[in-house]
Design a protein around this motif. Structure first.
Motif, mmCIF file in Angstrom:
data_model
loop_
_atom_site.group_PDB
_atom_site.id
_atom_site.type_symbol
_atom_site.label_atom_id
_atom_site.label_comp_id
_atom_site.label_asym_id
_atom_site.label_seq_id
_atom_site.Cartn_x
_atom_site.Cartn_y
_atom_site.Cartn_z
ATOM 1 N N LYS A 104 79.296 14.131 81.661
ATOM 2 C CA LYS A 104 80.556 13.795 81.922
ATOM 3 C C LYS A 104 80.913 14.236 83.158
ATOM 4 O O LYS A 104 81.247 13.190 84.056
ATOM 5 C CB LYS A 104 81.720 14.285 80.785
ATOM 6 C CG LYS A 104 83.008 13.938 81.081
ATOM 7 C CD LYS A 104 83.862 14.250 80.074
ATOM 8 C CE LYS A 104 85.377 13.716 80.374
ATOM 9 N NZ LYS A 104 86.008 14.561 81.615
ATOM 10 N N TYR A 105 81.013 15.541 83.399
ATOM 11 C CA TYR A 105 81.627 16.220 84.621
ATOM 12 C C TYR A 105 80.381 15.805 85.647
ATOM 13 O O TYR A 105 81.026 15.465 87.105
ATOM 14 C CB TYR A 105 81.523 17.567 84.629
ATOM 15 C CG TYR A 105 82.019 18.240 86.022
ATOM 16 C CD1 TYR A 105 83.274 18.156 86.286
ATOM 17 C CD2 TYR A 105 81.290 18.960 86.768
ATOM 18 C CE1 TYR A 105 84.046 18.594 87.516
ATOM 19 C CE2 TYR A 105 81.570 19.282 88.154
ATOM 20 C CZ TYR A 105 83.121 19.475 88.183
ATOM 21 O OH TYR A 105 83.331 19.560 89.653
ATOM 22 N N GLU A 106 79.122 15.846 85.337
ATOM 23 C CA GLU A 106 78.109 15.556 86.654
ATOM 24 C C GLU A 106 78.684 14.154 87.288
ATOM 25 O O GLU A 106 78.426 13.847 88.336
ATOM 26 C CB GLU A 106 76.889 15.353 85.906
ATOM 27 C CG GLU A 106 76.063 16.917 85.691
ATOM 28 C CD GLU A 106 74.661 16.877 85.526
ATOM 29 O OE1 GLU A 106 73.900 16.901 86.517
ATOM 30 O OE2 GLU A 106 74.425 16.316 84.294
ATOM 31 N N VAL A 107 78.904 13.016 86.320
ATOM 32 C CA VAL A 107 79.104 11.856 86.451
ATOM 33 C C VAL A 107 80.378 11.801 87.370
ATOM 34 O O VAL A 107 80.361 11.314 88.605
ATOM 35 C CB VAL A 107 79.178 10.730 85.476
ATOM 36 C CG1 VAL A 107 79.607 9.190 86.001
ATOM 37 C CG2 VAL A 107 77.718 10.622 84.906
ATOM 38 N N GLU A 108 81.432 12.353 86.854
ATOM 39 C CA GLU A 108 82.825 12.034 87.645
ATOM 40 C C GLU A 108 82.925 12.844 88.653
ATOM 41 O O GLU A 108 83.680 12.554 89.398
ATOM 42 C CB GLU A 108 84.052 12.478 86.431
ATOM 43 C CG GLU A 108 84.027 13.761 85.876
ATOM 44 C CD GLU A 108 84.828 14.210 84.711
ATOM 45 O OE1 GLU A 108 85.372 12.949 84.285
ATOM 46 O OE2 GLU A 108 85.215 15.340 84.615
ATOM 47 N N SER A 109 82.365 14.024 88.915
ATOM 48 C CA SER A 109 82.272 14.658 90.217
ATOM 49 C C SER A 109 81.601 14.125 91.387
ATOM 50 O O SER A 109 81.734 14.478 92.507
ATOM 51 C CB SER A 109 81.712 16.160 89.861
ATOM 52 O OG SER A 109 80.279 16.164 89.440
ATOM 53 N N GLY A 110 80.566 13.132 91.025
ATOM 54 C CA GLY A 110 79.709 12.635 91.948
ATOM 55 C C GLY A 110 78.600 13.430 92.201
ATOM 56 O O GLY A 110 77.525 12.915 93.062
ATOM 57 N N SER A 165 74.035 21.769 82.823
ATOM 58 C CA SER A 165 74.953 21.193 84.051
ATOM 59 C C SER A 165 76.237 21.736 84.101
ATOM 60 O O SER A 165 76.627 22.533 83.141
ATOM 61 C CB SER A 165 74.917 19.611 83.741
ATOM 62 O OG SER A 165 75.741 19.468 82.805
ATOM 63 N N CYS A 166 76.918 21.518 85.066
ATOM 64 C CA CYS A 166 78.234 21.640 85.397
ATOM 65 C C CYS A 166 79.043 20.996 84.445
ATOM 66 O O CYS A 166 78.884 19.652 84.442
ATOM 67 C CB CYS A 166 78.523 21.632 86.826
ATOM 68 S SG CYS A 166 77.488 22.407 88.007
ATOM 69 N N ILE A 167 80.176 21.641 84.175
ATOM 70 C CA ILE A 167 81.129 21.002 83.230
ATOM 71 C C ILE A 167 82.445 21.215 83.833
ATOM 72 O O ILE A 167 83.651 20.730 83.394
ATOM 73 C CB ILE A 167 81.168 21.458 81.804
ATOM 74 C CG1 ILE A 167 81.780 23.002 81.777
ATOM 75 C CG2 ILE A 167 79.658 21.023 81.112
ATOM 76 C CD1 ILE A 167 81.745 23.310 80.146
ATOM 77 N N GLY A 168 82.782 21.722 85.103
ATOM 78 C CA GLY A 168 84.115 21.763 85.895
ATOM 79 C C GLY A 168 83.999 22.307 87.144
ATOM 80 O O GLY A 168 82.627 22.525 87.422
ATOM 81 N N ASP A 169 85.036 22.033 87.728
ATOM 82 C CA ASP A 169 85.069 22.513 89.347
ATOM 83 C C ASP A 169 84.864 23.920 89.171
ATOM 84 O O ASP A 169 85.154 24.807 88.513
ATOM 85 C CB ASP A 169 86.541 22.217 89.721
ATOM 86 C CG ASP A 169 86.656 20.476 90.084
ATOM 87 O OD1 ASP A 169 85.744 19.694 89.950
ATOM 88 O OD2 ASP A 169 87.937 20.181 90.028
ATOM 89 N N GLY A 170 84.247 24.216 90.603
ATOM 90 C CA GLY A 170 83.888 25.739 90.767
ATOM 91 C C GLY A 170 82.606 26.112 90.192
ATOM 92 O O GLY A 170 82.192 27.307 90.484
ATOM 93 N N GLN A 171 81.896 25.461 89.347
ATOM 94 C CA GLN A 171 80.682 25.530 88.832
ATOM 95 C C GLN A 171 79.338 24.951 89.550
ATOM 96 O O GLN A 171 78.239 25.176 89.290
ATOM 97 C CB GLN A 171 80.497 25.224 87.201
ATOM 98 C CG GLN A 171 81.537 25.943 86.405
ATOM 99 C CD GLN A 171 81.602 25.233 85.071
ATOM 100 O OE1 GLN A 171 80.885 24.539 84.851
ATOM 101 N NE2 GLN A 171 82.810 25.556 84.255
ATOM 102 N N GLY A 172 79.701 24.216 90.511
ATOM 103 C CA GLY A 172 78.650 23.594 91.266
ATOM 104 C C GLY A 172 77.647 24.141 91.876
ATOM 105 O O GLY A 172 77.944 25.384 92.275
ATOM 106 N N PRO A 173 76.798 23.683 92.818
ATOM 107 C CA PRO A 173 75.877 24.377 93.744
ATOM 108 C C PRO A 173 76.702 24.758 94.767
ATOM 109 O O PRO A 173 77.856 24.186 95.362
ATOM 110 C CB PRO A 173 74.788 23.294 94.078
ATOM 111 C CG PRO A 173 75.740 21.907 93.694
ATOM 112 C CD PRO A 173 76.598 22.164 92.794
#
Length: 230
Positions: A104-110, A165-173
């Motif tokens: 979900k978050y991977e898709v909505e975050s781009g 995978s990431c599930i929220g802001d601040g968790q990405g690469p």
């Protein structure tokens, strides 16, 4: 490293030409989707890896992907991912679900994108991506990396790793990793995030996935030597 000799180059070209003529590549030739995302180690969320997925849909509800570290001719095969629909995910045993992550978050975050050919800006436009993103939005993945490319770039050493995978802001690469991906692909992750707000429906991921978010613990595969069964 010494340059390849003319004779070695000739034999290599001959080998590949002969191989193409007599060998079957049927399963590989069925791959029809190239996705790019970032995986994070299940037990170490400071370690992110760019992951190029080359996928075949065995059915509407089940996809299988081979994962490389890039889309270049010398790309390294680093793992696999199985992707199932929410319908199938809900049928899995509870003990099994801890290995799976949501998309979900991977898709909505781009962060999850259809991958265009390198240096061809705009090939995977939002219009082209929409059917794939709508399908992946409510799906779940089980990912195993067999090559810890970030710490062992030359050889696939050590045990395999479960990835999440990431599930929220601040968790990405890290920002520099994301910028490098966008530059190489001609894409704009943040722009995609805004575009997708316009067509993704309201949806909440199944909390049985991404178990680490509730427990604060990640799965790590540990070698356990056992007597050989005969």
């Amino acid at each position: 490293m010494q340059p390849e000799s003319k004779q070695a180059t000739y034999h290599s070209a001959t080998y590949h030409a002969a191989g193409s003529a007599i060998m079957s590549f049927t399963p590989i030739n069925q791959i029809h989707q190239h996705l790019c995302a970032f995986h994070v180690y299940a037990s170490d969320h400071d370690r992110h890896v760019e992951a190029h997925h080359f996928c075949k849909h065995l059915s509407h509800d089940f996809h299988q992907c081979v994962i490389y570290d890039s889309d270049k001719p010398d790309a390294k095969l680093i793992g696999i991912e199985y992707i199932v629909s929410e319908r199938i995910f809900k049928t899995l045993p509870q003990e099994e679900k801890k290995y799976w992550h949501s998309h979900k978050y991977e898709v909505e975050s781009g962060l999850l994108q259809l991958a265009p050919k390198s240096f061809v800006p705009g090939v995977a436009t939002d219009v082209a991506e929409q059917p794939a993103m709508l399908e992946l939005y409510q799906s779940y993945g089980k990912t195993i990396h067999t090559w810890a490319i970030d710490v062992h770039p030359d050889l696939p050493l050590g045990p395999p790793n479960l990835m999440m995978s990431c599930i929220g802001d601040g968790q990405g690469p890290p920002a520099e990793m994301l910028k490098a991906r966008d530059t190489a692909s001609g894409q704009d992750t943040m722009a995609k995030r805004e575009i997708r707000k316009g067509y993704l429906p309201p949806y909440e991921r199944d909390e049985a996935a991404d178990e680490w978010a509730k427990t604060g613990k990640g799965v790590e595969f540990v070698v356990n030597e056992m007597p050989v069964r005969k």
